[in-house]
Design an enzyme around this catalytic site. Structure first.
Site, PDB file in Angstrom:
ATOM      1  N   VAL A  46       0.900  -1.120   0.202  1.00  0.00           N
ATOM      2  CA  VAL A  46      -0.030  -0.030  -0.166  1.00  0.00           C
ATOM      3  C   VAL A  46       0.642   1.120  -0.090  1.00  0.00           C
ATOM      4  O   VAL A  46       0.599   2.132  -0.700  1.00  0.00           O
ATOM      5  CB  VAL A  46      -1.082  -0.107   1.070  1.00  0.00           C
ATOM      6  CG1 VAL A  46      -1.939   1.319   1.368  1.00  0.00           C
ATOM      7  CG2 VAL A  46      -2.141  -1.156   1.241  1.00  0.00           C
ATOM      8  N   LYS A  63     -13.294  -4.666  10.466  1.00  0.00           N
ATOM      9  CA  LYS A  63     -14.079  -3.558   9.560  1.00  0.00           C
ATOM     10  C   LYS A  63     -15.354  -3.248  10.047  1.00  0.00           C
ATOM     11  O   LYS A  63     -15.798  -2.310   9.989  1.00  0.00           O
ATOM     12  CB  LYS A  63     -13.922  -4.058   7.772  1.00  0.00           C
ATOM     13  CG  LYS A  63     -12.531  -4.357   7.671  1.00  0.00           C
ATOM     14  CD  LYS A  63     -12.410  -5.195   6.324  1.00  0.00           C
ATOM     15  CE  LYS A  63     -10.923  -5.135   5.646  1.00  0.00           C
ATOM     16  NZ  LYS A  63     -10.749  -6.035   4.597  1.00  0.00           N
TER      17      LYS A  63
HETATM   18  N1  HSE Z   1      -7.075  -9.463   3.551  1.00  0.00           N
HETATM   19  C1  HSE Z   1      -7.985  -8.226   2.995  1.00  0.00           C
HETATM   20  C2  HSE Z   1      -8.963  -8.956   2.155  1.00  0.00           C
HETATM   21  C3  HSE Z   1      -7.081  -7.233   2.561  1.00  0.00           C
HETATM   22  O1  HSE Z   1      -8.880 -10.051   1.759  1.00  0.00           O
HETATM   23  O2  HSE Z   1     -10.074  -8.314   2.048  1.00  0.00           O
HETATM   24  C4  HSE Z   1      -7.937  -6.065   2.638  1.00  0.00           C
HETATM   25  O3  HSE Z   1      -8.120  -5.598   3.743  1.00  0.00           O
END
Ligand code: HSE
Length: 400
Positions: free
Chosen positions: A12, A200
């Protein structure tokens, strides 16, 4: 000119430098000033890299440079990102991050530090990668009472489930292939056990409530027990199986959960396939809206970080409003939330299943067993019934 530093020159971080460079012409008028990457912090050296000369190994070079106004934290993990972010904010430098682990664990404290020091802690890239979802919740849906959020928030698991659905393959087989292709980590636990989606949805739930939803309080189930047989039943029901991260205002409290769920063909989330993510938001005035796009990947995630850098440059010396208090939300026990369940039972349990659940419309797609969908009931009621049904093979929540 606004001077910027990037912490962590991995996927990133290097994407952030690339986006800033490639889109400089568009970005400068939008930011109001040119954005220049002055330092890149990493433990490694990058001989031959065009930005080699900007690499430093000591974070204090960045923290002590008064010219640096914005820092991109693209290191990931809690430590040392937490320490570096706190120090940067206390020095009045805005921090823009893609680090969902840190945001979920310490978001409200870092936001308070930003406010106290007249700078910003922005985390648009922490949920949904490049999908604009944090800013819409903070800026665009402020007239709404958000009643629920359902997200496909993990690209790795969505890729695996899509393959299982389309190819009839089993979990282990697809996981191996995804690892070979680089779509899944060598240690896939955070993704396949739902921990990544949990962080999330904790962030989105916090923004939905304006308070602190702790990720540790969110009931989380991953996808490791889903089989190709489950998908045969899903197909017969015109449904698919997705890892859903959800958060609901149930009137008597907030419920949040991560779990594989069956969703019907009619629902917009049904079409979200492969590595794509989507967030489906229901507001009391707007009704439904959906945000869709690339939830991971170098440039998609970097684009969201850079959008936050631009926002920071537009608001130097001023904190943009983000309501996320430190007061912890006491979530409803998920066992009190109600839904339908899809159940698979061995044939010998048919009579008992009928007496426990009432009328059963049997779906027969696998020898020696059958499946059925229950009426709406609480998790608690369901658990007490299936305790008396040792013939049950598995169950999957039905969300839409
Ligand atoms: N490992 C995460 C996914 C990456 O597969 O969405 C993004 O946060």
């Amino acid at each position: 000119m606004v001077q910027v530093a990037v912490l962590g020159y991995g996927t990133v971080g290097s994407g952030v430098v690339e986006v800033l460079e490639n889109n400089k012409k568009m970005i400068t008028p939008r930011a109001g000033e040119e954005l220049n990457v002055k330092y890149i912090l990493d433990l490694r050296d990058f001989p031959g890299d065009p930005y080699e000369s900007k690499v430093v190994h000591d974070v204090n070079v960045i923290l002590e440079d008064p010219e640096i106004r914005v820092i991109c934290e693209t290191m990931g993990g809690i430590n040392p990102a937490y320490d570096f972010s706190k120090k940067a904010l206390m020095a009045g430098k805005s921090v823009c991050t893609s680090n969902k682990e840190l945001v979920a664990a310490h978001g409200p404290e870092l936001l308070r530090l930003a406010k106290e020091n007249k700078c910003n802690y922005l985390f648009g890239a922490s949920v949904g990668g490049g999908i604009p979802i944090i800013r819409p919740i903070n800026y665009s849906l402020t007239a709404e009472k958000i009643e629920s959020i359902h997200g496909i928030l993990n690209g790795t698991t969505n890729y695996i489930l899509t393959k299982m659905d389309k190819e009839g393959a089993d979990f282990e087989e697809v996981l191996k292939e995804a690892q070979e292709k680089g779509y899944a980590e060598r240690n896939p636990e955070a993704d396949v056990e739902g921990h990544d989606a949990c962080r999330k949805i904790a962030i989105l739930s916090s923004l939905m409530t304006g308070k602190y939803v702790k990720y540790e309080d969110i009931y989380t189930e991953g996808i490791t027990k889903i089989t190709s047989a489950d998908f045969k039943y899903a197909k017969a029901l015109n449904k698919s199986i997705k890892l859903l991260a959800m958060s609901k205002d149930e009137g008597d409290g907030y419920m949040a959960m991560v779990s594989p769920c069956m969703i019907s063909q009619e629902h917009p989330l049904y079409c979200v396939s492969d590595v794509f993510n989507a967030v489906f938001v229901h507001g009391n005035m707007l009704g439904d809206s959906m945000f869709y796009g690339r939830g991971a990947g170098k440039l998609a995630t970097a684009s969201a970080v850079v959008a936050d850098v631009i926002d920071s440059a537009r608001h130097l010396g001023k904190t943009v409003t983000c309501i996320w208090d430190e007061e912890v939300v006491s979530l409803k026990d998920y066992k009190d939330s109600a839904k339908k369940f899809f159940v698979r039972v061995k044939n010998e349990g048919a009579d008992k299943a009928a007496s426990l659940f009432g009328y059963i419309e049997k779906i027969e797609v696998v020898d020696g067993e059958f499946g059925f969908v229950t009426e709406v009931m609480t998790e608690r009621e369901f658990a007490s019934k299936v305790e008396q049904l040792p013939e049950m093979i598995t169950r999957i929540r039905v969300e839409f």
